[in-house]
Structures are given as C-alpha cells and as structure tokens.
Motif scaffolding. Structure first.
Motif, PDB file in Angstrom:
ATOM      1  N   ALA A  49      23.863 -12.661 -24.601  1.00 37.21           N
ATOM      2  CA  ALA A  49      23.714 -14.081 -24.910  1.00 37.21           C
ATOM      3  C   ALA A  49      23.384 -14.319 -26.382  1.00 37.21           C
ATOM      4  O   ALA A  49      23.629 -15.409 -26.903  1.00 37.21           O
ATOM      5  CB  ALA A  49      22.649 -14.704 -24.020  1.00 37.21           C
ATOM      6  N   THR A  50      22.869 -13.316 -27.058  1.00 38.84           N
ATOM      7  CA  THR A  50      22.502 -13.475 -28.467  1.00 38.84           C
ATOM      8  C   THR A  50      23.643 -13.105 -29.417  1.00 38.84           C
ATOM      9  O   THR A  50      23.461 -13.139 -30.631  1.00 38.84           O
ATOM     10  CB  THR A  50      21.271 -12.612 -28.813  1.00 38.84           C
ATOM     11  N   LYS A  51      24.796 -12.747 -28.874  1.00 40.08           N
ATOM     12  CA  LYS A  51      25.939 -12.315 -29.691  1.00 40.08           C
ATOM     13  C   LYS A  51      27.055 -13.358 -29.661  1.00 40.08           C
ATOM     14  O   LYS A  51      27.190 -14.105 -28.708  1.00 40.08           O
ATOM     15  CB  LYS A  51      26.499 -10.979 -29.186  1.00 40.08           C
ATOM     16  N   SER A  52      27.861 -13.365 -30.700  1.00 34.11           N
ATOM     17  CA  SER A  52      29.047 -14.225 -30.783  1.00 34.11           C
ATOM     18  C   SER A  52      30.262 -13.316 -30.847  1.00 34.11           C
ATOM     19  O   SER A  52      30.771 -13.014 -31.923  1.00 34.11           O
ATOM     20  CB  SER A  52      28.982 -15.114 -32.028  1.00 34.11           C
ATOM     21  N   PHE A  53      30.720 -12.870 -29.694  1.00 32.59           N
ATOM     22  CA  PHE A  53      31.846 -11.939 -29.626  1.00 32.59           C
ATOM     23  C   PHE A  53      33.151 -12.644 -29.956  1.00 32.59           C
ATOM     24  O   PHE A  53      33.350 -13.788 -29.568  1.00 32.59           O
ATOM     25  CB  PHE A  53      31.938 -11.320 -28.226  1.00 32.59           C
ATOM     26  N   GLN A  54      34.031 -11.918 -30.673  1.00 36.75           N
ATOM     27  CA  GLN A  54      35.338 -12.440 -31.013  1.00 36.75           C
ATOM     28  C   GLN A  54      36.396 -11.383 -30.717  1.00 36.75           C
ATOM     29  O   GLN A  54      36.099 -10.187 -30.667  1.00 36.75           O
ATOM     30  CB  GLN A  54      35.387 -12.817 -32.492  1.00 36.75           C
ATOM     31  N   VAL A  55      37.626 -11.832 -30.524  1.00 36.51           N
ATOM     32  CA  VAL A  55      38.730 -10.907 -30.327  1.00 36.51           C
ATOM     33  C   VAL A  55      38.794  -9.983 -31.539  1.00 36.51           C
ATOM     34  O   VAL A  55      38.670 -10.428 -32.678  1.00 36.51           O
ATOM     35  CB  VAL A  55      40.066 -11.671 -30.145  1.00 36.51           C
ATOM     36  N   GLY A  56      38.932  -8.689 -31.289  1.00 34.94           N
ATOM     37  CA  GLY A  56      38.965  -7.687 -32.347  1.00 34.94           C
ATOM     38  C   GLY A  56      37.651  -6.956 -32.511  1.00 34.94           C
ATOM     39  O   GLY A  56      37.609  -5.886 -33.125  1.00 34.94           O
ATOM     40  N   ASP A  57      36.560  -7.525 -31.984  1.00 33.28           N
ATOM     41  CA  ASP A  57      35.262  -6.853 -32.083  1.00 33.28           C
ATOM     42  C   ASP A  57      35.259  -5.589 -31.235  1.00 33.28           C
ATOM     43  O   ASP A  57      36.031  -5.448 -30.291  1.00 33.28           O
ATOM     44  CB  ASP A  57      34.135  -7.783 -31.614  1.00 33.28           C
ATOM     45  N   ILE A  58      34.371  -4.675 -31.593  1.00 33.30           N
ATOM     46  CA  ILE A  58      34.260  -3.396 -30.892  1.00 33.30           C
ATOM     47  C   ILE A  58      32.925  -3.349 -30.171  1.00 33.30           C
ATOM     48  O   ILE A  58      31.874  -3.597 -30.768  1.00 33.30           O
ATOM     49  CB  ILE A  58      34.386  -2.231 -31.887  1.00 33.30           C
ATOM     50  N   ILE A  59      32.988  -3.038 -28.886  1.00 33.63           N
ATOM     51  CA  ILE A  59      31.786  -2.903 -28.062  1.00 33.63           C
ATOM     52  C   ILE A  59      31.540  -1.411 -27.900  1.00 33.63           C
ATOM     53  O   ILE A  59      32.397  -0.684 -27.402  1.00 33.63           O
ATOM     54  CB  ILE A  59      31.980  -3.579 -26.686  1.00 33.63           C
ATOM     55  N   LEU A  60      30.367  -0.951 -28.332  1.00 36.68           N
ATOM     56  CA  LEU A  60      30.027   0.470 -28.311  1.00 36.68           C
ATOM     57  C   LEU A  60      28.982   0.740 -27.232  1.00 36.68           C
ATOM     58  O   LEU A  60      27.904   0.151 -27.245  1.00 36.68           O
ATOM     59  CB  LEU A  60      29.498   0.904 -29.676  1.00 36.68           C
ATOM     60  N   PHE A  61      29.327   1.606 -26.301  1.00 37.40           N
ATOM     61  CA  PHE A  61      28.401   2.030 -25.250  1.00 37.40           C
ATOM     62  C   PHE A  61      27.960   3.450 -25.582  1.00 37.40           C
ATOM     63  O   PHE A  61      28.774   4.373 -25.591  1.00 37.40           O
ATOM     64  CB  PHE A  61      29.082   2.029 -23.877  1.00 37.40           C
ATOM     65  N   GLU A  62      26.660   3.643 -25.841  1.00 37.17           N
ATOM     66  CA  GLU A  62      26.107   4.975 -26.077  1.00 37.17           C
ATOM     67  C   GLU A  62      25.128   5.293 -24.952  1.00 37.17           C
ATOM     68  O   GLU A  62      24.225   4.506 -24.664  1.00 37.17           O
ATOM     69  CB  GLU A  62      25.398   5.036 -27.430  1.00 37.17           C
ATOM     70  N   TYR A  63      25.327   6.473 -24.313  1.00 38.52           N
ATOM     71  CA  TYR A  63      24.516   6.823 -23.153  1.00 38.52           C
ATOM     72  C   TYR A  63      24.588   8.325 -22.885  1.00 38.52           C
ATOM     73  O   TYR A  63      25.443   9.029 -23.423  1.00 38.52           O
ATOM     74  CB  TYR A  63      25.005   6.045 -21.916  1.00 38.52           C
ATOM     75  N   ASN A  64      23.697   8.787 -22.016  1.00 39.02           N
ATOM     76  CA  ASN A  64      23.673  10.187 -21.574  1.00 39.02           C
ATOM     77  C   ASN A  64      24.657  10.321 -20.410  1.00 39.02           C
ATOM     78  O   ASN A  64      24.470   9.695 -19.362  1.00 39.02           O
ATOM     79  CB  ASN A  64      22.260  10.568 -21.142  1.00 39.02           C
ATOM     80  N   VAL A  65      25.697  11.161 -20.593  1.00 35.72           N
ATOM     81  CA  VAL A  65      26.754  11.291 -19.573  1.00 35.72           C
ATOM     82  C   VAL A  65      26.255  11.926 -18.276  1.00 35.72           C
ATOM     83  O   VAL A  65      26.916  11.824 -17.244  1.00 35.72           O
ATOM     84  CB  VAL A  65      27.972  12.082 -20.102  1.00 35.72           C
ATOM     85  N   GLN A  66      25.108  12.567 -18.307  1.00 33.39           N
ATOM     86  CA  GLN A  66      24.562  13.146 -17.073  1.00 33.39           C
ATOM     87  C   GLN A  66      24.026  12.074 -16.139  1.00 33.39           C
ATOM     88  O   GLN A  66      23.918  12.297 -14.938  1.00 33.39           O
ATOM     89  CB  GLN A  66      23.441  14.142 -17.393  1.00 33.39           C
ATOM     90  N   PHE A  67      23.706  10.907 -16.709  1.00 30.57           N
ATOM     91  CA  PHE A  67      23.047   9.873 -15.910  1.00 30.57           C
ATOM     92  C   PHE A  67      23.781   8.534 -15.852  1.00 30.57           C
ATOM     93  O   PHE A  67      23.403   7.664 -15.067  1.00 30.57           O
ATOM     94  CB  PHE A  67      21.635   9.614 -16.442  1.00 30.57           C
ATOM     95  N   HIS A  68      24.787   8.346 -16.714  1.00 27.88           N
ATOM     96  CA  HIS A  68      25.438   7.036 -16.804  1.00 27.88           C
ATOM     97  C   HIS A  68      26.932   7.164 -17.062  1.00 27.88           C
ATOM     98  O   HIS A  68      27.421   8.217 -17.471  1.00 27.88           O
ATOM     99  CB  HIS A  68      24.824   6.187 -17.929  1.00 27.88           C
ATOM    100  N   ASN A  69      27.632   6.070 -16.854  1.00 25.00           N
ATOM    101  CA  ASN A  69      29.024   5.903 -17.249  1.00 25.00           C
ATOM    102  C   ASN A  69      29.230   4.417 -17.502  1.00 25.00           C
ATOM    103  O   ASN A  69      28.298   3.624 -17.395  1.00 25.00           O
ATOM    104  CB  ASN A  69      29.984   6.455 -16.187  1.00 25.00           C
ATOM    105  N   VAL A  70      30.452   4.032 -17.834  1.00 29.69           N
ATOM    106  CA  VAL A  70      30.782   2.623 -18.045  1.00 29.69           C
ATOM    107  C   VAL A  70      32.058   2.348 -17.266  1.00 29.69           C
ATOM    108  O   VAL A  70      33.030   3.099 -17.378  1.00 29.69           O
ATOM    109  CB  VAL A  70      31.015   2.305 -19.538  1.00 29.69           C
ATOM    110  N   MET A  71      32.030   1.291 -16.488  1.00 28.82           N
ATOM    111  CA  MET A  71      33.214   0.894 -15.733  1.00 28.82           C
ATOM    112  C   MET A  71      33.504  -0.568 -16.013  1.00 28.82           C
ATOM    113  O   MET A  71      32.615  -1.410 -15.917  1.00 28.82           O
ATOM    114  CB  MET A  71      33.000   1.114 -14.245  1.00 28.82           C
ATOM    115  N   ARG A  72      34.752  -0.826 -16.382  1.00 27.56           N
ATOM    116  CA  ARG A  72      35.181  -2.215 -16.533  1.00 27.56           C
ATOM    117  C   ARG A  72      35.646  -2.664 -15.164  1.00 27.56           C
ATOM    118  O   ARG A  72      36.444  -1.979 -14.504  1.00 27.56           O
ATOM    119  CB  ARG A  72      36.302  -2.328 -17.550  1.00 27.56           C
ATOM    120  N   VAL A  73      35.151  -3.815 -14.725  1.00 30.36           N
ATOM    121  CA  VAL A  73      35.420  -4.291 -13.370  1.00 30.36           C
ATOM    122  C   VAL A  73      35.799  -5.773 -13.391  1.00 30.36           C
ATOM    123  O   VAL A  73      35.668  -6.450 -14.407  1.00 30.36           O
ATOM    124  CB  VAL A  73      34.188  -4.079 -12.453  1.00 30.36           C
ATOM    125  N   THR A  74      36.240  -6.259 -12.239  1.00 29.34           N
ATOM    126  CA  THR A  74      36.542  -7.678 -12.077  1.00 29.34           C
ATOM    127  C   THR A  74      35.241  -8.466 -11.918  1.00 29.34           C
ATOM    128  O   THR A  74      34.164  -7.880 -11.701  1.00 29.34           O
ATOM    129  CB  THR A  74      37.411  -7.921 -10.834  1.00 29.34           C
TER     130      THR A  74
END
Length: 179
Positions: A49-74
C-alpha cells in the motif's frame, strides 16, 4: 566496414539503448529489509500500500529456499491461500519479476501455513492516466487553466525521450551503414 560488422554494431547499439530504457524502472524488494518471510510479522498488505507500482517495475523476492517459495496465483487462489495450480512458480530465493501489465498481480508462499500466516502480497499497478480531478488544484480566478503539458510526468517524459533516442540511434546506425 563489412555487412557482418555493421550487423554486430547495430545489435550492440540496440542492446545498449534497451538498457537505457530499463534504467527508469523501479526495483521493489518485497518486505524491504525483512524480505519474503513469515518471521517478524511483516505486513505485506501494508508494504504494498505504500508503493506506487508501474508497468516495467521489478518486484524482487528474496528468501531462504529451504523454507519459502513464490507463487503467482489468481485472485480466487489468493483469497483462499490455494497454491495447488499457480500461474507461475519461483524457487531461486532471489526472484526478479518484471511487471508487464497494469492491474493486480497476486503472489503467495506455497509452503503449508505460510499464506494463512500472512505471507502473500497483492501488487497493484495503476493504469497510466491523467491525474484525477481531486489531484488537480482548483483554478485561480483570472489565471489560465491547466494545459495538457501540466499532467505529463517526468518518468513518462524520460521514457518517451529514451524511446526517441533509441529510434535515432537505430536510424543513424542504418544510415551510416549505407554510406
């Protein structure tokens, strides 16, 4: 200069100019310094809510792969914390996702219980448009009204100038190859 050398030079100019175009994109690390995690009670809804995202921006997910992942969903999967059939699955621990369309982009962690614990985020990208009427100050009596030029953002202008520069670069490369 041979035809093959001209082709390589043109390709190099296109790549360099393309890098220049992407220089205006913002990079957002999800969760800021905390990253993508269930530790520390990160409020990803508040973060987004504090961000102003625009087309072309890059979303970076940093996490420990032993405990997390990222899934794009509907949206339905997001609301239900359902990761059974994701649109996309990211598992590197350092996932950069370029936003290419406006609208909602829903992400969650597919590890059991993590989404329910709040590890999900809705990245909302507004459609580029003129400012809303509430964002425009009321007119001053006797003063000229706002012009179309008043509503052009610097980011949009920079992008336009970059594209124009790219066009001239390619044109110059092509013309110089025929002389």
């Amino acid at each position: 200069m041979g035809l093959m050398d001209r082709g390589r030079s043109l390709a190099f100019l296109v790549v360099i100019s393309g890098l220049q175009l992407s220089a205006y994109a913002a990079v957002y690390k999800v969760g800021d310094s905390a990253g993508w995690t269930t530790i520390g009670n990160v409020d990803y809804k508040q973060w987004a809510a504090t961000k102003s995202f625009q087309v072309g921006d890059i979303i970076l997910f940093e996490y420990n792969v032993q405990f997390h992942n990222v899934m794009r969903v509907t949206h339905a999967q997001y609301k239900a914390c359902n990761a059974s059939v994701p649109i996309a699955n990211y598992t590197t621990g350092n996932d950069s996702i370029t936003i290419s369309t406006h609208g909602h982009h829903f992400f969650l962690c597919g590890f059991p219980g993590h989404c329910q614990a709040g590890q999900r985020v809705d990245i909302y990208v507004l459609r580029a448009s003129a400012p809303s009427p509430s964002a425009v100050p009321p007119p001053v009596p006797g003063a000229p009204g706002p012009s179309l030029n008043d509503s052009v953002s610097l980011k949009g202008l920079n992008g336009l100038l970059s594209k124009l520069g790219l066009s001239f670069t390619i044109f110059a490369a092509l013309v110089s190859g025929f002389t």
